[in-house]
Design an enzyme around this catalytic site. Sequence first.
Site: not given
Length: 342
Positions: A40, A43, A264
């Site tokens: 994360t 990202h 995801i």
Amino acid sequence: MKALSKLHKEVGIWMTDVPAPELGHNDLLIKIRKTAICGTDIHIYNWDEWSQKTIPVPMVVGHEYVGEVVAIGQEVRGFAVGDRVSGEGHITCGHCRNCRAGRTHLCRNTIGVGVNRPGAFAEYLVIPAFNAFKLPDNVPDELAAIFDPFGNAVHTALSFDLVGEDVLITGAGPIGIMAAAVCRHVGARHVVITDVNEYRLELARKMGATRAVNVTKEQLSGVMSELGMTEGFDVGLEMSGVPSAFQDMIDKMNHGGKIAMLGIPPATMAIDWGKVIFKGLFIKGIYGREMFETWYKMASLIQSGLDLSPIITHRFHIDDFQQGFDAMRSGQSGKVILSWDK
């Protein structure tokens, strides 16, 4: 205090000086010892489409950490100054149906540490005491710092009975690799993990995967034959978010097989629903960690001999954070630890 923040709406993370967080009545103030870089965080660093829609700027980022309690809110019970803690990065509301029913990991009002509120890449962090997890003495700081992603692996892997089962894991990122180690530790027969990254496939081998398969060079069907598998995989753990990997998993599942999905995928992903139906497959979405059953299982797994140390491949002082982010972004790393010690 020193902190790593997303300061600008562009690629990068910046070292900043920000005010220390304020302690609320039900909070703990934690002095950070070590943090780990999550996908994360990458990202957010890359400022991709998800980050642009999600992250307010400026924002102190990071949510994988271990630290020491240095102050306690006046309403807090069960913690003391000096306690060593990690913590759940999903702050839940406490009043929705799922929270009131004890399914707090499914809270529809979840707020993310280091995503929607100031995070752990800082000298100090404030979180609700409810979210803190007091660590056993025999869990070292480095492993405690990766309890958040380890929890993703444990939650996903332990969704189904694994004893004597054949498991397919698609995606050899750090979470997929840790899931492979968990599966072997609790008694799975064959654990096969797939990816295209040779560095991480080799890490998976070190962590106990029966076979680590580069799908650009080898067919899963051949691996299954070598292992004497005639009916397909019993359990699938989808960690990649890659549509072709999920399609391959569906093809290779036994009838009645069970799939847990943590990766995801793109916004839409076409699959052959006929195979799902006629094989009688069970597909379960996984989000975060079960609070706090997953956390207790993590500690118990390590105490019972599960060795996660090979997944930590790089260590840097926080002043050298850029090297840590470069290592993670290269794909040639496992988990990267940033130390906040002076």
